[in-house]
Design a protein around this motif. Sequence first.
Motif, short mmCIF file in Angstrom:
data_model
loop_
_atom_site.label_atom_id
_atom_site.label_comp_id
_atom_site.label_asym_id
_atom_site.label_seq_id
_atom_site.Cartn_x
_atom_site.Cartn_y
_atom_site.Cartn_z
N GLY A 174 38.83 42.14 45.40
CA GLY A 174 38.65 42.26 43.95
C GLY A 174 37.99 41.04 43.35
N GLN A 175 37.15 40.36 44.17
CA GLN A 175 36.55 39.10 43.70
C GLN A 175 35.02 39.15 43.65
OE1 GLN A 175 38.08 36.29 46.52
NE2 GLN A 175 40.16 36.36 45.69
N TYR A 176 34.46 40.34 43.71
CA TYR A 176 33.00 40.43 43.74
C TYR A 176 32.43 40.30 42.33
CZ TYR A 176 28.29 42.27 44.32
OH TYR A 176 26.92 42.43 44.30
N ASN B 100 35.22 47.00 44.64
CA ASN B 100 35.78 45.90 43.84
C ASN B 100 36.70 46.47 42.73
OD1 ASN B 100 35.63 42.97 43.40
ND2 ASN B 100 34.88 43.56 41.38
N ALA B 101 36.21 47.51 42.05
CA ALA B 101 37.01 48.12 40.98
C ALA B 101 38.29 48.73 41.54
CB ALA B 101 36.18 49.19 40.25
N ILE B 102 38.21 49.31 42.71
CA ILE B 102 39.40 49.89 43.37
C ILE B 102 40.45 48.80 43.59
CG2 ILE B 102 40.17 50.73 45.65
CD1 ILE B 102 37.69 52.61 45.57
N ASN B 103 39.99 47.63 44.01
CA ASN B 103 40.95 46.55 44.25
C ASN B 103 41.49 45.92 42.97
OD1 ASN B 103 41.61 45.89 47.18
ND2 ASN B 103 39.43 46.41 47.25
N LEU B 104 40.81 46.18 41.87
CA LEU B 104 41.30 45.67 40.57
C LEU B 104 42.08 46.73 39.81
CD1 LEU B 104 38.14 43.68 39.37
CD2 LEU B 104 40.28 42.75 40.28
N CYS B 105 42.14 47.94 40.35
CA CYS B 105 42.78 49.06 39.65
C CYS B 105 44.28 48.77 39.40
CB CYS B 105 42.61 50.32 40.50
SG CYS B 105 43.39 51.76 39.80
N PRO B 106 44.74 48.95 38.16
CA PRO B 106 46.13 48.58 37.85
C PRO B 106 47.15 49.65 38.24
CG PRO B 106 45.01 49.31 35.88
CD PRO B 106 43.99 49.39 36.99
N LEU B 107 47.07 50.13 39.46
CA LEU B 107 48.09 51.06 39.99
C LEU B 107 48.69 50.40 41.22
CD1 LEU B 107 46.28 54.55 39.93
CD2 LEU B 107 48.17 53.83 38.48
N ALA C 14 28.51 50.95 46.31
CA ALA C 14 29.65 50.95 47.24
C ALA C 14 30.47 49.67 47.06
CB ALA C 14 29.15 51.08 48.68
N THR C 15 29.78 48.57 46.82
CA THR C 15 30.49 47.29 46.62
C THR C 15 31.20 47.26 45.26
OG1 THR C 15 28.76 46.23 47.95
CG2 THR C 15 30.21 44.78 46.69
N LEU C 16 30.49 47.68 44.22
CA LEU C 16 31.10 47.66 42.88
C LEU C 16 32.31 48.58 42.80
CD1 LEU C 16 27.86 47.66 40.69
CD2 LEU C 16 29.53 45.80 40.88
N LEU D 143 29.43 39.86 53.13
CA LEU D 143 30.17 38.94 52.26
C LEU D 143 30.54 39.60 50.93
CD1 LEU D 143 31.16 36.05 52.09
CD2 LEU D 143 28.98 35.41 51.05
N ALA D 144 29.58 40.33 50.35
CA ALA D 144 29.84 41.00 49.07
C ALA D 144 31.00 41.99 49.22
CB ALA D 144 28.58 41.74 48.60
N ASN D 145 31.04 42.72 50.32
CA ASN D 145 32.10 43.71 50.49
C ASN D 145 33.44 43.06 50.80
OD1 ASN D 145 30.82 46.27 49.96
ND2 ASN D 145 29.54 45.80 51.73
#
Length: 364
Positions: free
Chosen positions: A341-343, A285-292, A280-282, A333-335
């Motif tokens: 996008g910093q995890y 994180n990827a969602i927040n880094l997604c280039p859209l 769920a955390t990973l 904290l992890a979430n």
Amino acid sequence: MAYQFPALTSEQKKELSEIAQRIVANGKGILAADESVGTMGSRLQRIKVENTEENRRQFREILFTVDDSVSRSIGGVILFRETLYQKDSQGKLFRDILKEKGIVVGIKLDQGGAPLAGTNKETTIQGLDGLSERCAQYKKDGADFGKWRAVLKIDNQCPSHLAIQENANTLARYASICQKNGLVPIVEPEVIADGDHDMEHCQYVTEKVLAAVYKALNDHHVYLEGTLLKPNMVTAGHASTKKYTPEQVAMATVTALYRTVPAAVPGICFLSGGMSEEDATLNLNAINLCPLPKPWKLSFSYGRALQASALAAWGGKAANKKATQEAFMKRALANCQAAKGQYVHTGSSGAASTQSLFTACYTY
Ligand SMILES: O=P(O)(O)OC[C@@]1(O)O[C@H](CO)[C@@H](O)[C@@H]1O
């Protein structure tokens, strides 16, 4: 059409949008501690603890009395009715403890599923009768947001047009009633992960469901700036043999949201839906880094994925308070980092954090 009958005053709108923004500010998300008595029973059964009111209270006291710094990661906590009126061992109401930390208090408002006749065992959600009066009371008692979970499944002929329309309309009725009473509605149309469908099918269904929800919210004059969405991430069904990376999940999820969720919505707080804590955390994180383009805050409203390690560490023993609070803080904290996008996964997660938390046909 002229705007003849405004549903909310500008003061009401201001209050609602401020509450919604506070909950998701700076990577904050929501702790969904609103398990009903039955759902909490199955959580406690896993750790061999009896499902009594006192045991439920004790676990929640440990979570809510965690160090004040938790408010940097948790902006809101959703409570079940019982918990809204419970106190810690010193006699202080939980809701006051949370508010003093600067955390916004929420309340679960739906009252469970009911069958939709003539469908393949699909459901709608109950709780509209008397909802306005309950909202008014909860607002007086310190709640500032509500939650209503509608369940849609992917199966033969499902979700049907009827289930999509009925649940969208019910969510919109609930949302408008909440706003009238000063509560920010969390709108939760969950496409559950049961099934062996692939991720592309989940994306197709999620888009159909979200498009219907936003049409209904518009029809019901819901003020979007004063709402939060709580959707599923787009993943393959739990029984699918296909595996997808967090980046693939992120691309499918943000694509579905970008196509259907207006930019006026301040925040999207995902449910964890049976994913392990770490997944769920990973994925977040990827969602927040997604280039859209991502015009909304993308955060979390996790139940299982914030509490599984904490429950395992507690095991029903007061002596484990410190370990329980540490486990909870670690996930919070992890979430929060993932919501920015910093995890960075350190590889040191405990066993409980990588275990699947999936429950078939997750209703309550
Ligand atoms: O999927 P998760 O993150 O465990 O929980 C999401 C959620 O909506 O479903 C639960 C059951 O109603 C609620 O306690 C919680 O708010």
